[in-house]
Design an enzyme around this catalytic site. Sequence first.
Site, PDB file in Angstrom:
ATOM      1  N   LYS B 193       0.845  -1.157   0.003  1.00  0.00           N
ATOM      2  CA  LYS B 193       0.004  -0.038  -0.003  1.00  0.00           C
ATOM      3  C   LYS B 193       0.791   1.314   0.146  1.00  0.00           C
ATOM      4  O   LYS B 193       1.452   1.500   0.992  1.00  0.00           O
ATOM      5  CB  LYS B 193      -0.672  -0.050   1.274  1.00  0.00           C
ATOM      6  N   GLU B 269       9.254   1.427  10.795  1.00  0.00           N
ATOM      7  CA  GLU B 269      10.327   2.533  10.769  1.00  0.00           C
ATOM      8  C   GLU B 269       9.359   3.829  10.872  1.00  0.00           C
ATOM      9  O   GLU B 269       8.739   4.147  10.330  1.00  0.00           O
ATOM     10  CB  GLU B 269      10.693   2.560   9.431  1.00  0.00           C
ATOM     11  N   CYS B 303      12.496  10.873   8.172  1.00  0.00           N
ATOM     12  CA  CYS B 303      12.142  10.244   9.320  1.00  0.00           C
ATOM     13  C   CYS B 303      13.541  10.632  10.165  1.00  0.00           C
ATOM     14  O   CYS B 303      13.569  10.768  11.363  1.00  0.00           O
ATOM     15  CB  CYS B 303      11.961   8.944   9.399  1.00  0.00           C
ATOM     16  N   GLU B 401       8.206  15.984  16.571  1.00  0.00           N
ATOM     17  CA  GLU B 401       8.821  15.922  15.201  1.00  0.00           C
ATOM     18  C   GLU B 401       8.162  16.763  14.182  1.00  0.00           C
ATOM     19  O   GLU B 401       6.561  16.962  14.194  1.00  0.00           O
ATOM     20  CB  GLU B 401       8.440  14.476  14.651  1.00  0.00           C
TER      21      GLU B 401
END
Lengths: 502, 507
Positions: B193, B269, B303, B401
């Site tokens: 996906k 992750e 990330c 973040e």
Amino acid sequence: MSVPVANLTFPEGHKLKDISFKTGLFINNQWVNGEGNKTIDTVNPTTGKTIASVAEASAKDVDIAVEAAQKAFDTVWGERVPGHERGRLLFKLADLFDQHADQLASIESLDNGKAFSFARGFDVPEAAACLRYYGGWADKDHGKVIEVNDSKLAFTRHEPIGVVGQIIPWNFPILMFAWKLGPALATGNTIVIKVAETTPLSAFYATQLIAQVLPPGVVNVVTGYGNITGAAISSHMKIEKVAFTGSTLVGRTIMKAAATSNLKTVTLELGGKSPNIIFDDADLEQAAGWATFGLFFNHGQCCCAGSRVFVQEGVYDKFLEILQAKVKAIKVGSPFTADTFQGPQTSQLQYDRIMAHVQSGKEEGAKVLMGGERHGTEGFFIQPTIFTDVKPNMRIVKEEIFGPVVVVSKFKDEDDIVAQANDTMYGLAGALFSRDISRALRVAKRIQAGTVWVNCYNQLHSQVPFGGYKQSGIGRELGEYALANYTNVKAVHVNLSSPAPL
Amino acid sequence: MASTSLSTILRVQNANISVPTGLFINGNFRKGRGKSITTIDPSLGTPVLPPGVTICGASKEDVDDAVKAARQAFQTTWGLNTPGTERSRLIHKLANLIERDQADLALLETVDSGKPISWSKADITDTVACLRYYAGWADKIVGQTLECNVKEKQGFTRHEPIGVVGAIIPWNYPMFAWKIAPALAVGCSLVFKPAENTPLSVLKIAELFNEAGFPAGVFNVVNGFGAETGSAIASHPGIDKVAFTGSTATGRAIAVAAAQSNLKKVTLELGGKSANIIFPSADLDQAVNWAALGVFENAGQSCSAGSRVLVHESIYEEFCKKIKIAAEKIKLGPTLDEETWQGPQVSETQFKRIMEHIRIGKEEDKGRVLTGGKQWGTKGYYIEPTIFVDISPKARISTEEIFGPVLVVLPFKTEEEALELANSTEYGLGSAVHSQDPSQIQRVAAKLNAGTVWINQYTFTGNNIPFGGYKTSGWGRELGSYGLENYLSVKAMHYYYGEPIEFPLKL
């Protein structure tokens, strides 16, 4: 004087008509004459006639090749090129082998005598597959980080050795070429490789492909006589590693020369007298088929040939009957005839040696069940031969024959067969046929050989290691294991906080 | 007017790129029963595809079909039914085809994700290299032979492919082969996906699977939204393993769904708030360059972005001067322009989140904006490279973040303080040490709680070097030989050939 050229013509009806290519020494991606412009003639074993000549390398020529290899290692190969790039080039070379498969296989059959169907269906594709397998390793041979204590960082590097010398035999010329090039190039070494002077042609053709892919000096191809060219390599002061495949006799010489010169590291793939063991619960039909293939494949010219067949007493007669039928069905003929299984032996010398062994078998009292004579009148063909009623001290039982000659004996039980199977200075391969898997694993453990086949024979894959116990050799080729042959392990200790002791 | 065919033609620059719009299941494109996707070009804020053309989304039933196809393939035409050398050959072929179509794929990636064209091309080069790296592993998966009591048994391990893998990937590097490559190499089949923001490039790659000759069902693409398609994957009883890259919040939800359904294996992750630490002995100019790259690359949408730079007080002023200059050199512009270095944020939602963080930084955290802090241009979702100084390490923008081109610079006095600052985060993905003192480098690297420590560098990973997070940055490692383990199951075989036993056994 211009560089020698091979102009080969193939038999009428073959898919290729003819082919021409340079057969000078291949150094720095150029083809050059050898010192004194000396050449060696190579013979077509099907006809016994000379088909081409190749440049002969003197010790001085080997020097030049080593220099080229060293320069390449220092500038355009080795650690100058990252692993994934070395891998990419190996894949490219493999692709070229595939694209030139007809040419390589045709030349191989003409020069070595093996059936074209095998050269095309096995030798050449397996050579390409081997290059690919090692191409995949090129960026994966990593060192280790090792915990010792807080005051230091310790790790290993797996470094290429530098210039490696390789000497290969005539029984699988292009395949042996790939077995040596693959791991050595993947790990970043440069190469001086001596191909067999009786079957140099497929490798010399391949140099054209190498020149399209690899930087100059990375692979250098020479040929010549063992006692000149081979000796120059094994005793060279600037070659740090030699890899040899060939007879145990010559292997000894190589090792002595290596030790006497600069203690270069040595790996050896030598001879064998491999036992093929048929238990009474084996599928006899299958076992006989594998046993026939196990010895007669490549005209018996296999280091791992199953040349001593042992049959458990209770099934001896039945097995022998089936074996004879299968051996009788072997088609001996021209390599370029479609259904040929067995072509000629590769040279006059080999023919003479095999026939001498056959003669000794007769003289020492063994029974010739089948064969035992020359086949035909032209070329180095020998009839598929079975000896029975043999005794352990006969030459045909102790010595490697390297031809289409198998000796068949009986055994009682497991302890008996393990003793008989291991009663040899060799230890390259062995096989056993049984439908009892526990017995198979038990016996497999006890056979002193680097490869044990269970219910099969002569199965080789790039991923699975191959090599000898005892006098069949030192080290392993194929699989991940081969990388170690071409790697120098360096341990690095970084002191972080320990004060000097004094 | 709804599109009735399952592909469309996209005209980008002078190329006419045909783009499949369906789900890719069992080797065929077909309609989806889930919510369909209208994908936006974030440099313009307008749809990528012609009016009325949408990308099919997958419903739970569609995911079911994909899983069935993947399972069928795994049991018959894939898995260990296809030897490693053949899997290797197919993956190489796929890599070659992606390389062949690099120009079109890069254009597609750029208009869909907003990545400047030069970066899209680089991503594809990386993807090809990753596929080739793992193709090399396919025929090298080995188990162990274990000696036990020699009279009794022999042990073997088989490293078997785990089965059907659900892979859910984000929009920041849609091309990356980090999941596809190792999963295929070991023989797993995939239900894949892409992110709903960037559905296009993987659909194009699906066509290449057919061209390369992969058996149908090995690779299936189910575009869709997280709530519908993603959760269907995470909770599917027929999926043996889910690999997810994305936010920590979603990662938690995936793990919960996996646990509640069939306890499928999970690798994650997730996010980060990585610290780039600059010591006095560092080559300052180089450190500045790496720090700028580390946070502004991909418009901060990484990330492992080095979103906090910790600078020793003795070089703090000089660092701030230099990083401001570096940030202001960054060229924003049209994404198809080769000269553009930084593109827009991927979506309006992301744009708004980042702008909100900038507002918080200014108004609530009371930080000083050294440079940037505003939208760039009038079209699309561009944000100026932004640097905050004079801000508390505990401020919201110092701890949360942001996933945008926003850097926080914090001074420190001692090595211990730097480590304390670097490690005071729930995350643990990336980090860096800039120093010329090898003992310091080793000391600090050993104490950083992060899955990657760059030394005198930032950003660049390697296909053979593992990558993954400590703490809430994730579970497991991708890349390198480590990446293979995520897709393997170890089976131990005990081969008994010893004496018969009595029962009850006398001990």
